[in-house]
Write an enzyme that holds these catalytic residues in place. Sequence first.
Site, mmCIF file in Angstrom:
data_model
loop_
_atom_site.group_PDB
_atom_site.id
_atom_site.type_symbol
_atom_site.label_atom_id
_atom_site.label_comp_id
_atom_site.label_asym_id
_atom_site.label_seq_id
_atom_site.Cartn_x
_atom_site.Cartn_y
_atom_site.Cartn_z
ATOM 1 N N LYS A 5 0.651 0.360 14.856
ATOM 2 C CA LYS A 5 2.053 0.243 15.267
ATOM 3 C C LYS A 5 2.361 -1.017 16.095
ATOM 4 O O LYS A 5 3.537 -1.356 16.294
ATOM 5 C CB LYS A 5 2.456 1.469 16.104
ATOM 6 C CG LYS A 5 2.788 2.680 15.258
ATOM 7 C CD LYS A 5 4.159 2.570 14.635
ATOM 8 C CE LYS A 5 4.335 3.404 13.403
ATOM 9 N NZ LYS A 5 3.986 2.722 12.146
ATOM 10 N N HIS A 51 0.855 -1.198 0.000
ATOM 11 C CA HIS A 51 0.000 0.000 0.000
ATOM 12 C C HIS A 51 0.888 1.245 0.000
ATOM 13 O O HIS A 51 1.717 1.414 0.887
ATOM 14 C CB HIS A 51 -0.934 0.003 1.205
ATOM 15 C CG HIS A 51 -2.104 -0.920 1.042
ATOM 16 N ND1 HIS A 51 -3.407 -0.521 1.218
ATOM 17 C CD2 HIS A 51 -2.162 -2.232 0.691
ATOM 18 C CE1 HIS A 51 -4.214 -1.541 0.983
ATOM 19 N NE2 HIS A 51 -3.487 -2.597 0.672
#
Length: 403
Positions: free
Chosen positions: A303, A75
């Site tokens: 994250k 992406h």
Amino acid sequence: MTTERTRVAIVGAGPAGLVLSHLLAEEGIESVILDSRSREEIEGTIRAGILEQGAAELLATIGGTSRVHTTGERHEGIGLHFASPAGDGEAHRIDFQALTGRSVWLYPQHEVLIDLIAARLGAGQDLRFGTTVDRVEGVETDRPRVLGTTAEGEPFELEAEFVVGADGSRSAVRPAVTGPSREGGYFREYPFAWFGILCEAPPSSAELIYSNSPHGFALISQRSPTVQRMYFQCDPHDDPHAISEAEIWDVLQSRTPGVELREGPIFQRDVLRFRSFVSHELRRGRAALVGDAAHTVPPTGAKGMNLAIADVILLSRALSELLLGANGGSERGIDAYAAAASQRIWNAQHFSWWMTSLLHLTPDASDFDRLRQLGELRSVVESEAGSRYLAEAYTGWPYRTEL
Ligand code: PHB
């Protein structure tokens, strides 16, 4: 009870523990991984799916079983959508490639784990499922011990030169690292959660869409050409089964104005509570914490798994120094581990908190809060400097390898 010995006892067969065992094996350091869950449970638990470019590159080198660059999807940006109270929707794109030259990979954590477990078992790793750890003793000596119960229900003791807690947010290793007086950590809870669904449908968008609408946040993510993952902000106490499929689609559609969602049967739903946490201590004597045992972040910045991988890159360096040198090696690296790992941990804590506060509406938000938030969103999308911070943080800061 017999006492077994190894060099490094790793508690937890998640991304942190498995990657660490690989990095140690590359240095010729033997380890044993213990996990209370079965292999099926580990490989079947649905978690988030974004890998920083550096994390994907590292995983691709492990054991020849990684499908991150084949099954995973690259992406090069995300959609950032928001709408004013008047309802005028704005759709922006944060172009990671243009801003940083980097990308992320959409590759779900359970697929990462399927690859890693196959790779580690293929390399002869001692990996014990169904093994419960009760406690860790002797971390202030140079022979710490892990005590617990084997898959067969027998008590065991594993003596090591170092013990690593890679066993998630309810870590059994953490009390030995923090000590009873400092248990817990730096902590923040949020007054909302995510309602997550998996559905059978084609993708509604080629890239992820993070949407801040006047009705609250929504995230359109993907899993595969036929399975999609989507989330919307909800109350932490919501019951995931108290709402119909039609209502779920209404909520999602209302929060993604201008996007035509492709609907399909919903086959899994869950409510994800989120919090920010960093353990007060990351290392004591011959034990250290990595991944969710050391910290948790809200999922908005994607994250979690990435930070776990960054932790173990640093820890493996410190352990190589400690365990490979003549006469027992040097403690310099392990003494530096907590401070070195903390820097990225707090950068990621800030980024995850910031993405969360940028995109969610708190239940008590005033008109001022809402309009200020729109001003902040515009500062991000209308300024290259603003967008670049998001892009750098999302695609991942360079790894620190020096301790
Ligand atoms: C997911 O696909 O599960 C996902 C993606 C991005 C996030 C969080 C979760 O920020």
